[in-house]
Design a protein around this motif. Structure first.
Motif, PDB file in Angstrom:
ATOM      1  N   LEU A  68       0.848  -1.204   0.000  1.00  0.00           N
ATOM      2  CA  LEU A  68       0.000   0.000   0.000  1.00  0.00           C
ATOM      3  C   LEU A  68       0.880   1.250   0.000  1.00  0.00           C
ATOM      4  N   LYS A  69       0.598   2.178  -0.928  1.00  0.00           N
ATOM      5  CA  LYS A  69       1.388   3.409  -0.968  1.00  0.00           C
ATOM      6  C   LYS A  69       0.519   4.655  -1.152  1.00  0.00           C
ATOM      7  N   GLY A  70      -0.781   4.484  -1.114  1.00  0.00           N
ATOM      8  CA  GLY A  70      -1.648   5.652  -1.216  1.00  0.00           C
ATOM      9  C   GLY A  70      -3.096   5.232  -1.001  1.00  0.00           C
ATOM     10  N   PHE A  71      -3.933   6.159  -0.564  1.00  0.00           N
ATOM     11  CA  PHE A  71      -5.358   5.870  -0.444  1.00  0.00           C
ATOM     12  C   PHE A  71      -6.121   7.175  -0.324  1.00  0.00           C
ATOM     13  N   ASP A  72      -7.399   7.110  -0.624  1.00  0.00           N
ATOM     14  CA  ASP A  72      -8.237   8.284  -0.455  1.00  0.00           C
ATOM     15  C   ASP A  72      -9.649   7.817  -0.142  1.00  0.00           C
ATOM     16  N   LYS A  73     -10.279   8.483   0.792  1.00  0.00           N
ATOM     17  CA  LYS A  73     -11.674   8.151   1.105  1.00  0.00           C
ATOM     18  C   LYS A  73     -12.539   9.233   0.480  1.00  0.00           C
ATOM     19  N   VAL A  74     -13.473   8.807  -0.369  1.00  0.00           N
ATOM     20  CA  VAL A  74     -14.212   9.783  -1.166  1.00  0.00           C
ATOM     21  C   VAL A  74     -15.718   9.562  -0.995  1.00  0.00           C
ATOM     22  N   TYR A  75     -16.416  10.644  -0.701  1.00  0.00           N
ATOM     23  CA  TYR A  75     -17.870  10.566  -0.524  1.00  0.00           C
ATOM     24  C   TYR A  75     -18.542  10.926  -1.844  1.00  0.00           C
ATOM     25  N   LEU A  76     -19.484  10.093  -2.310  1.00  0.00           N
ATOM     26  CA  LEU A  76     -20.122  10.335  -3.612  1.00  0.00           C
ATOM     27  C   LEU A  76     -21.632  10.145  -3.533  1.00  0.00           C
ATOM     28  N   ASP A  77     -22.354  11.055  -4.140  1.00  0.00           N
ATOM     29  CA  ASP A  77     -23.811  10.874  -4.272  1.00  0.00           C
ATOM     30  C   ASP A  77     -24.079   9.873  -5.389  1.00  0.00           C
ATOM     31  N   PRO A  78     -25.274   9.292  -5.442  1.00  0.00           N
ATOM     32  CA  PRO A  78     -25.553   8.345  -6.533  1.00  0.00           C
ATOM     33  C   PRO A  78     -25.310   9.014  -7.889  1.00  0.00           C
ATOM     34  N   GLY A  79     -24.626   8.316  -8.769  1.00  0.00           N
ATOM     35  CA  GLY A  79     -24.361   8.843 -10.112  1.00  0.00           C
ATOM     36  C   GLY A  79     -23.191   9.811 -10.180  1.00  0.00           C
ATOM     37  N   GLU A  80     -22.684  10.241  -9.047  1.00  0.00           N
ATOM     38  CA  GLU A  80     -21.608  11.253  -9.060  1.00  0.00           C
ATOM     39  C   GLU A  80     -20.235  10.630  -9.378  1.00  0.00           C
ATOM     40  N   THR A  81     -19.421  11.373 -10.115  1.00  0.00           N
ATOM     41  CA  THR A  81     -18.043  10.938 -10.408  1.00  0.00           C
ATOM     42  C   THR A  81     -17.081  11.989  -9.888  1.00  0.00           C
ATOM     43  N   LYS A  82     -15.989  11.524  -9.291  1.00  0.00           N
ATOM     44  CA  LYS A  82     -14.939  12.479  -8.902  1.00  0.00           C
ATOM     45  C   LYS A  82     -13.608  11.963  -9.435  1.00  0.00           C
ATOM     46  N   ARG A  83     -12.731  12.890  -9.800  1.00  0.00           N
ATOM     47  CA  ARG A  83     -11.387  12.495 -10.217  1.00  0.00           C
ATOM     48  C   ARG A  83     -10.490  12.510  -8.977  1.00  0.00           C
ATOM     49  N   ILE A  84      -9.851  11.398  -8.728  1.00  0.00           N
ATOM     50  CA  ILE A  84      -9.014  11.274  -7.528  1.00  0.00           C
ATOM     51  C   ILE A  84      -7.554  11.405  -7.950  1.00  0.00           C
ATOM     52  N   THR A  85      -6.785  12.123  -7.158  1.00  0.00           N
ATOM     53  CA  THR A  85      -5.360  12.272  -7.462  1.00  0.00           C
ATOM     54  C   THR A  85      -4.538  11.831  -6.258  1.00  0.00           C
ATOM     55  N   ILE A  86      -3.568  10.992  -6.512  1.00  0.00           N
ATOM     56  CA  ILE A  86      -2.675  10.550  -5.432  1.00  0.00           C
ATOM     57  C   ILE A  86      -1.231  10.831  -5.849  1.00  0.00           C
ATOM     58  N   GLU A  87      -0.535  11.550  -4.993  1.00  0.00           N
ATOM     59  CA  GLU A  87       0.872  11.892  -5.291  1.00  0.00           C
ATOM     60  C   GLU A  87       1.779  10.832  -4.679  1.00  0.00           C
TER      61      GLU A  87
END
Ligand code: BGC
Length: 778
Positions: free
Chosen positions: A594-613
């Motif tokens: 494991l070298k990165g993670f993100d917890k992301v909250y999303l509404d139904p149908g929603e898309t988010k772009r996640i970035t991990i450095e």
């Protein structure tokens, strides 16, 4: 030196006196020089400030405070902001009670799931541990007080924690056991750090030049104060030379005098003491609190935050045919003692006196479900009861769905003792078996601070693991069961099918002189993935009431991004995990890490772009030949998954590095295939770089101050009698249903003789202990 002027005005005795506590929880003051006393107290998932009698095992009551989920639970949230907020709250409660140093977080790595204090630690993975512990430290310290990360280092077992020598190779030490501490020091600048009781590679952690001087201070640039664990001092002068500035608790001046004598005898350079005093004064300056200041805590608000933290931390492990969330009006039978008498924290120094305590049964009764009854189901402390079993089974028969609360009792996860197995008590397993015979809709709610064997997993419809969820757990669990909130926790540790699958299961815990970390790097998922073995539930696993889709991975330099979409019908959070796998590695290593993670909250149908450095360090291993991190040149897979065994996206990146010449697979055949269950001594010695020290006690050797009553039993009738006497008490307390007292009695057996005069506050003098030892040695 920052405080040169004030140090110049001190006598030698005054300087030495600052190096140990005034009492159990406070440092000494020197009034004539305006140096105040500061208070240090537990930690880590709430404040344990004792108003009256003091102890370090949670025996005497403390003031009411908010009890948050323990670290093992919080880690399942994988939520940096949440953990930071919990730290802020605990820090605020501490400040309001004039506590300057909060003894936590605990960030030892879960080497083996039986460790008695695993519930207080974050994970088997150092990356996750370091990320979350750093946030906890930042949160606590945002109140102008100090956190105290503990226990530095390799406190991998509770059994004989004050004498055991943890034998671990330097690469595993750096990559597994220290990197969480390293991250905490570099990211969150803790003002103090607690050394552990155990030895590491032959030296007590508190006196360990390598751990303290070479690594903590020189390499990582730590500029705070190292505090002993309570009673964890062995040789005061050696400790001082290894940067241990503060010994706790008070020793009634015994070790202060040792410091003065050592300086007079030329054994200790006074400049070392001056530096230590200087560092302590800097700490006091940073965290001294104004007596007149009044900090208001909104305990009702903290209770709500404890409920939220618990909701984010519970893990839905099974949800066949979408039995959960339960619909309004469902006729449910509530079975299991833990529903009525919640268990929400572990035993020992972290025991909080909760300000408020929510109750699962009451919350279920208050919900929109139709609760048709409650049955205790089993005797909490074990033992058969056919009446309880019968009553529960017939209640189960009368309901549409059964919610079955089972778990570990208060004595199973405690300071000073390790668990004996990974099993749930037999009376609870019998209950599950009986209930599934009469009702097909069974949801098991698990209570306990870690991994368990779950032999019934295929026979029940739902499993929700609450861990030790703090004072808000009772409300949180019901919110998740009825879908008022969507579960989002993911396991921060692997659940093996059975204990014997665990790599160190054949030799954990060490039970005489040493504990050999023969499995090296291959703990937790690093072992199961590399050896390609089945598990019950993998690291990073957890279900939700909605579904997520991963797409469009892109890599730019060391920046990885991808899209995450909620494709289901309910809002919810997903924990996206980034793993790195070396392609065709020449050196032995874990398959992926494991070298990165993100917890992301999303509404139904929603898309988010996640970035991990990522950083170059994320690709590195520790090379003990050059004493530095280096990268093996070549291709690496960047994998994005919803658990370590569910990888959805993958991309290759090429890294510049070196052609490795260490840890080559052909030279370490067993490590190469992670066949670490039976590593030959020679292969372990090869990575250790030296011969293994004797594993067992030398029974012909005279016992000294660092030996224990446990060893005395082999010496003569006196030692044996003493040992048997304590065991008798231990068994007696177990028999009369007082397992916690039994644990504490057992604790005495493993207490080194050197501790007797310190803990008795000098009432039993060192001379008396020496006389006693001479009788035993006769
Ligand atoms: C524990 C520490 C704790 C200290 C003070 C020790 O027994 O190992 O974690 O902070 O006691 O209570």
């Amino acid at each position: 030196m920052k405080h040169k002027n004030i140090i110049k005005q001190m006598t030698l005795e005054e300087k030495a006196s600052l190096m140990s506590g005034h009492n159990f929880w406070n440092t000494k003051a020197i009034e004539r020089l305006g140096i105040p006393s500061i208070m240090l107290t537990d930690g880590p998932h709430g404040l344990r400030k004792q108003g009256g009698k003091a102890d370090h095992l949670g025996l005497n009551k403390s003031l009411p405070a908010t009890c948050y989920p323990t670290a093992a639970a919080l880690a399942n949230s994988w939520d940096r902001t949440l953990v930071n907020n919990v730290g802020q709250d605990i820090g605020k409660e501490a400040r309001s009670e004039k506590v300057s140093v909060l003894l936590g977080p605990g960030l030892n790595i879960k080497r083996n799931p039986l460790c008695g204090r695993n519930f207080e630690y974050f994970s088997e993975d150092p990356f996750l541990t370091g990320e979350l512990a750093s946030e906890m430290v930042k949160g606590i310290q945002s109140n102008g007080i100090s956190a105290c990360p503990k226990h530095y280092a390799v406190n991998s077992q509770e059994h004989m924690r004050m004498t055991i020598d943890e034998i671990v190779d330097e690469r595993s030490l750096r990559e597994i056991y220290l990197s969480g501490f390293e991250k905490v020091v570099k990211k969150s600048n803790p003002h103090t750090m607690m050394s552990s009781y155990n030895k590491v590679n032959g030296e007590y952690a508190n006196e360990n030049q390598h751990l303290a001087n070479d690594i903590l201070y020189s390499e990582w640039g730590f500029d705070g104060v190292v505090v002993t664990d309570w009673g964890g001092n062995n040789d005061r002068i050696a400790g001082l030379k290894a940067h241990n500035q503060l010994e706790m608790p008070s020793t009634n001046g015994i070790t202060d005098k040792e410091i003065v004598d050592a300086i007079h005898e030329g054994e200790l350079d006074e400049s070392i003491l001056d530096d230590a005093v200087d560092q302590l004064l800097s700490l006091i300056e940073k965290v001294r609190l104004d007596d007149k200041e009044s900090v208001q805590v909104d305990y009702a608000e903290h209770h709500n935050k404890a409920i939220d933290a618990a909701r984010q931390s519970m893990v839905l492990l099974k949800n066949e045919d979408n039995i959960l969330p339960l619909k309004s009006g469902t006729k449910v039978a509530v079975i299991g003692d833990f529903a009525k008498n919640p268990r929400y924290q572990g035993a020992g120094s972290s025991l909080i006196n909760p300000y408020n305590l929510s109750n699962p049964l009451k919350s279920l009764e208050d919900s929109f479900l139709n609760t048709v009854g409650y049955a205790q189901g089993f005797k909490r402390m074990g033992g058969k009861s056919s009446n309880l079993l019968k009553e529960a089974t017939s209640l189960a028969e009368s309901a549409e769905t059964v919610i079955l609360f089972i778990g570990l009792d208060e004595s199973k996860e405690a300071e000073g003792v390790d668990r004996e197995d990974l099993k749930l008590p037999q009376n609870q397993l019998d209950l599950v078996e009986s209930v599934v015979q009469v009702n097909k809709n069974v949801i098991v709610v698990l209570v306990g601070g870690g991994a368990l064997e779950l032999p019934f997993a295929d026979h029940v419809q739902g499993i929700l693991h609450t861990y030790l969820s703090g004072q808000g757990g009772g409300e949180a669990v019901v919110d998740l069961l009825i879908g008022k909130h969507n579960p989002s926790g993911k396991l921060s540790e692997t659940f093996p099918i059975q204990y014997s699958d665990v790599p160190s299961s054949d030799y954990y815990p060490g039970d005489q002189a040493t504990s050999e970390h023969k499995e090296g790097l291959f703990i937790g998922y690093r072992y199961f993935e590399t050896a390609n073995l089945p598990v019950r539930f993998p690291f990073g696993y957890g279900l939700s009431y909605t579904t997520f889709e991963y797409s469009n991975i892109g890599i730019d330099g060391l920046t990885v991004s991808f899209d995450l979409t909620n494709t289901g019908e309910m809002a919810g959070a997903e924990i996206a995990q980034l793993y790195i796998e070396k392609v065709d590695s020449k050196i032995f290593r874990a398959k992926r890490e494991l070298k990165g993670f993100d917890k992301v909250y999303l509404d139904p149908g929603e898309t988010k772009r996640i970035t991990i450095e990522l950083t170059r360090r994320d690709f590195s291993y520790y090379n003990t030949v050059i004493n530095d991190w280096e990268i093996e040149t070549g291709n690496y897979k960047i994998q994005i998954g919803s658990s370590i065994r569910e990888i959805h996206l993958e991309e290759i990146i090429d890294m510049d590095g070196v052609v490795s010449s260490v840890y080559l697979k052909n030279e370490f055949p067993n490590y190469a295939s992670a066949s670490v269950k039976a590593i030959p001594d020679e292969e372990f010695e090869k990575i250790l770089g030296r011969k293994l020290p004797p594993k067992n006690w030398d029974l012909d050797k005279e016992l000294g101050m660092n030996d224990t009553i446990n060893q005395a039993q082999y010496k003569n009738w006196l030692g044996k009698t003493l040992y048997n006497f304590i065991i008798l008490f231990h068994v007696f307390f177990k028999k009369i249903g007082k397992p916690l007292t039994a644990n504490n009695v057992y604790f005495i057996i493993n207490m080194p003789f050197r501790q007797i005069d310190r803990f008795s506050g000098g009432k039993v003098s060192k001379k008396t202990v020496e006389l006693f030892l001479s009788w035993i040695n006769r």
